[in-house]
Design an enzyme around this catalytic site. Structure first.
Site, PDB file in Angstrom:
ATOM      1  N   TRP A 178       2.070   4.245  -0.391  1.00  0.00           N
ATOM      2  CA  TRP A 178       3.012   3.862  -1.080  1.00  0.00           C
ATOM      3  C   TRP A 178       3.364   1.820  -0.675  1.00  0.00           C
ATOM      4  O   TRP A 178       3.759   1.713  -1.285  1.00  0.00           O
ATOM      5  CB  TRP A 178       4.932   3.524  -0.711  1.00  0.00           C
ATOM      6  CG  TRP A 178       4.748   4.668   0.204  1.00  0.00           C
ATOM      7  CD1 TRP A 178       5.022   5.330   1.230  1.00  0.00           C
ATOM      8  CD2 TRP A 178       5.087   3.339   1.583  1.00  0.00           C
ATOM      9  NE1 TRP A 178       4.818   5.168   2.978  1.00  0.00           N
ATOM     10  CE2 TRP A 178       5.139   3.479   2.614  1.00  0.00           C
ATOM     11  CE3 TRP A 178       6.092   1.915   1.477  1.00  0.00           C
ATOM     12  CZ2 TRP A 178       6.297   2.738   3.687  1.00  0.00           C
ATOM     13  CZ3 TRP A 178       6.209   0.817   2.187  1.00  0.00           C
ATOM     14  CH2 TRP A 178       6.630   1.103   3.785  1.00  0.00           C
ATOM     15  N   CYS A 179       2.151   2.100   0.364  1.00  0.00           N
ATOM     16  CA  CYS A 179       2.840   0.354   0.933  1.00  0.00           C
ATOM     17  C   CYS A 179       1.589  -0.494  -0.335  1.00  0.00           C
ATOM     18  O   CYS A 179       0.212  -0.522  -0.653  1.00  0.00           O
ATOM     19  CB  CYS A 179       1.893  -0.189   1.892  1.00  0.00           C
ATOM     20  SG  CYS A 179       1.293  -1.536   2.938  1.00  0.00           S
ATOM     21  N   SER A 180       1.869  -1.372  -0.722  1.00  0.00           N
ATOM     22  CA  SER A 180       1.262  -2.382  -1.636  1.00  0.00           C
ATOM     23  C   SER A 180       0.235  -3.250  -0.439  1.00  0.00           C
ATOM     24  O   SER A 180      -0.647  -3.005  -1.705  1.00  0.00           O
ATOM     25  CB  SER A 180       2.224  -2.925  -2.684  1.00  0.00           C
ATOM     26  OG  SER A 180       2.534  -4.391  -1.110  1.00  0.00           O
ATOM     27  N   GLN A 217      -2.308  -0.425  -0.917  1.00  0.00           N
ATOM     28  CA  GLN A 217      -3.288   0.033  -1.646  1.00  0.00           C
ATOM     29  C   GLN A 217      -4.634  -1.554  -2.056  1.00  0.00           C
ATOM     30  O   GLN A 217      -5.536  -1.485  -2.925  1.00  0.00           O
ATOM     31  CB  GLN A 217      -1.994   0.149  -3.220  1.00  0.00           C
ATOM     32  CG  GLN A 217      -1.101   0.927  -2.890  1.00  0.00           C
ATOM     33  CD  GLN A 217       0.100   0.926  -3.822  1.00  0.00           C
ATOM     34  OE1 GLN A 217      -0.023   0.204  -4.527  1.00  0.00           O
ATOM     35  NE2 GLN A 217       1.052   1.968  -3.395  1.00  0.00           N
ATOM     36  N   SER A 246       3.341  -3.929   5.305  1.00  0.00           N
ATOM     37  CA  SER A 246       5.062  -3.383   5.075  1.00  0.00           C
ATOM     38  C   SER A 246       5.314  -2.409   6.109  1.00  0.00           C
ATOM     39  O   SER A 246       5.177  -1.947   6.890  1.00  0.00           O
ATOM     40  CB  SER A 246       5.376  -2.917   3.852  1.00  0.00           C
ATOM     41  OG  SER A 246       4.148  -3.175   2.874  1.00  0.00           O
TER      42      SER A 246
END
Length: 481
Positions: A169-171, A174, A316
């Site tokens: 889920w961490c940008s 990604q 994050s």
């Protein structure tokens, strides 16, 4: 020249011949009582003269330490890694200083709050980490998927293992993924794990392998760790040689770093990699998951906040996994007062210093369960300055400048990353305590008044008693008068 008779005429204390005076038992008794009374009253007056008295007043703050105030603290966080621990300061005037490091020291600590090594140096903060442009390109899954079952096996087999601890889920994770997979593919082609065997790149999904990530004290995503074979042999009081990578995250930078690591290990060798030239991008990883933060900050004398939190410009954090429990060893305002000065000040004000470090020794613990997730611990501090002035040697002398405070603490559920917040407000007034020096002439005057007063009262009582006894005798003899 004055004659002797003329000088005698000014005698205030004319003498009665001794053979014209009469001693009595009642007079002797009154004389003894009068002498004892004089001694008792003299002792009380002497004690009052020797006792220090003070006067207290409230005035507008006239601090000599300028418009800034020093906040000194020593706080232990059992579940906050020194890798991301940040000390921030803000106030109502718009001041906002983030990640103060000059006057702050950090030490990794274990669950018993004991330091596990020397001071932890977090190094310069990367504010603009470069990422690759491979987002639109196709990429495979070339990095080895690691889990709790195979992590130690791979770490013990390869001299160097570089691991990406990430959260889907961490940008930031990604953005790193394409470059990481591409770099893993390039390294696999150049240094075949079967033929060469010097390096391997892996990845760990911390949403699936929470225990493994906690074991390696992962708190921010992505965290890139470099593990060197034999790093589990921790000697020298917990010293270890695996590191955290904080450099650029594009494919070229990642590959260059891996090349440098491999270059220090001869083909087929299993010895530890030596330090390389890319050390600026790597720093020792935290040995444990806790951190002790100590030092001081200077703030303006207006309402503001001292905030300790996990902070990073390229990571994050999972708020539900953050635990800001802490134990306060020391927290005070102003400079520390020496023990000698404080002892002198307590001679005047026995209660002084009782609220100087009101939070010392207190623990604020959040259990970290689902019901206690995202818990921010807030402390509300009301600060008042106390100044003690002594007047020894007929000169005013400032003895102590003391900042005392009241504290109210609470645990608050937050939608954001939990923090430990110290909200402080300084009173515009200060308490001024002044020593009142007593005059020696006033003491002598009181002593004379005591002696003269007791002597006079005793004389009156003796006269009344003597005349009363004479009257009683006359009545007994039946004489008329």
């Amino acid at each position: 020249m004055f004659s002797t008779s003329k000088i005698k005429s000014v005698d205030f204390y004319r003498k009665i011949p001794r053979d014209l005076t009469e001693a009595s038992l009642s007079g002797a008794g009154l004389s003894i009582i009068a002498a004892l009374s004089m001694i008792f009253l003299f002792g009380m007056e002497l004690n009052d003269y020797m006792t220090v008295s003070t006067s207290t007043s409230v005035i507008v703050d006239k601090s000599t330490d300028g418009e800034f105030l020093r906040i000194e603290f020593n706080i232990s966080f059992p579940a906050l890694s020194c890798e991301f621990a940040s000390v921030d300061v803000s106030d109502v005037l718009g001041t906002n200083r983030l990640n103060i490091t000059k006057t702050i020291r950090k030490f990794s600590i274990d669950s018993n709050l004991k330091p596990t090594g020397p001071e932890f140096h977090s190094g310069p903060v990367a504010t603009n980490i470069k990422h690759g442009d491979e987002v639109d390109e196709e990429y495979g899954e070339d990095a080895i998927i690691l889990s709790a079952h195979n992590f130690d096996r791979f770490a013990s087999h390869y001299p160097i293992m570089v691991v990406n601890f990430y959260a889907p889920w961490c940008s930031w994770s990604q953005r790193l993924k394409p470059a990481w997979e591409k770099a893993a593919k390039i390294l696999r082609e150049r240094y075949d794990p079967e033929m060469d065997g010097r390096i391997i790149m892996g990845k760990v999904d911390c949403t699936q392998e929470g225990g493994l990530c906690r074991r390696h004290h992962i708190q921010g995503y992505p965290s890139i760790r470099i593990f060197r074979k034999g790093s589990d042999l921790r000697e020298d009081h917990g010293h270890h040689d695996h590191e955290s990578y904080y450099g650029d995250r594009d494919t070229e930078s990642l590959v260059a770093t891996m090349e440098t690591l491999v270059a220090s290990i001869p083909m087929g060798s299993e010895k530890l990699a030596l330090e390389d030239k890319s050390g600026n991008a790597k720093r020792p990883a935290p040995v444990t998951g806790g951190c002790r933060i100590e030092g001081f900050v200077r703030v303006k004398k207006v309402p503001g906040n001292l905030i300790i939190s996990a902070r990073s410009a390229a990571h994050s954090f999972d708020a539900s996994q953050m635990n800001m429990s802490h134990v306060i060893s020391h927290f005070s305002f102003g400079r520390r007062v020496s023990a000698r000065l404080l002892t002198d000040a307590k001679r005047l004000i026995p209660y002084l210093g009782g609220s100087h470090d009101k939070l010392n020794g207190r623990a604020y613990i959040s259990q970290g369960s689902e019901s206690n997730a995202n818990v921010t611990i807030e402390h509300y501090l009301q600060v008042v300055k106390t100044e003690v002035i002594t007047t020894r040697s007929s000169r005013e002398h400032k003895l102590v400048e003391e900042y005392e405070y009241t504290a109210h603490s609470s645990l608050v559920h937050s939608l954001h990353i939990p923090v430990a917040k110290f909200h402080f407000e300084l009173s515009p007034m200060q308490v001024l305590i002044t020593e009142n020096q007593k005059s020696f002439s006033h003491f002598i005057t009181n002593v004379c008044a005591i002696i003269g007063g007791v002597f006079t009262v005793a004389g009156i009582l003796d006269s009344i008693l003597h005349n009363t006894m004479r009257l009683v005798k006359k009545i007994e003899l039946g004489k008329n008068f």
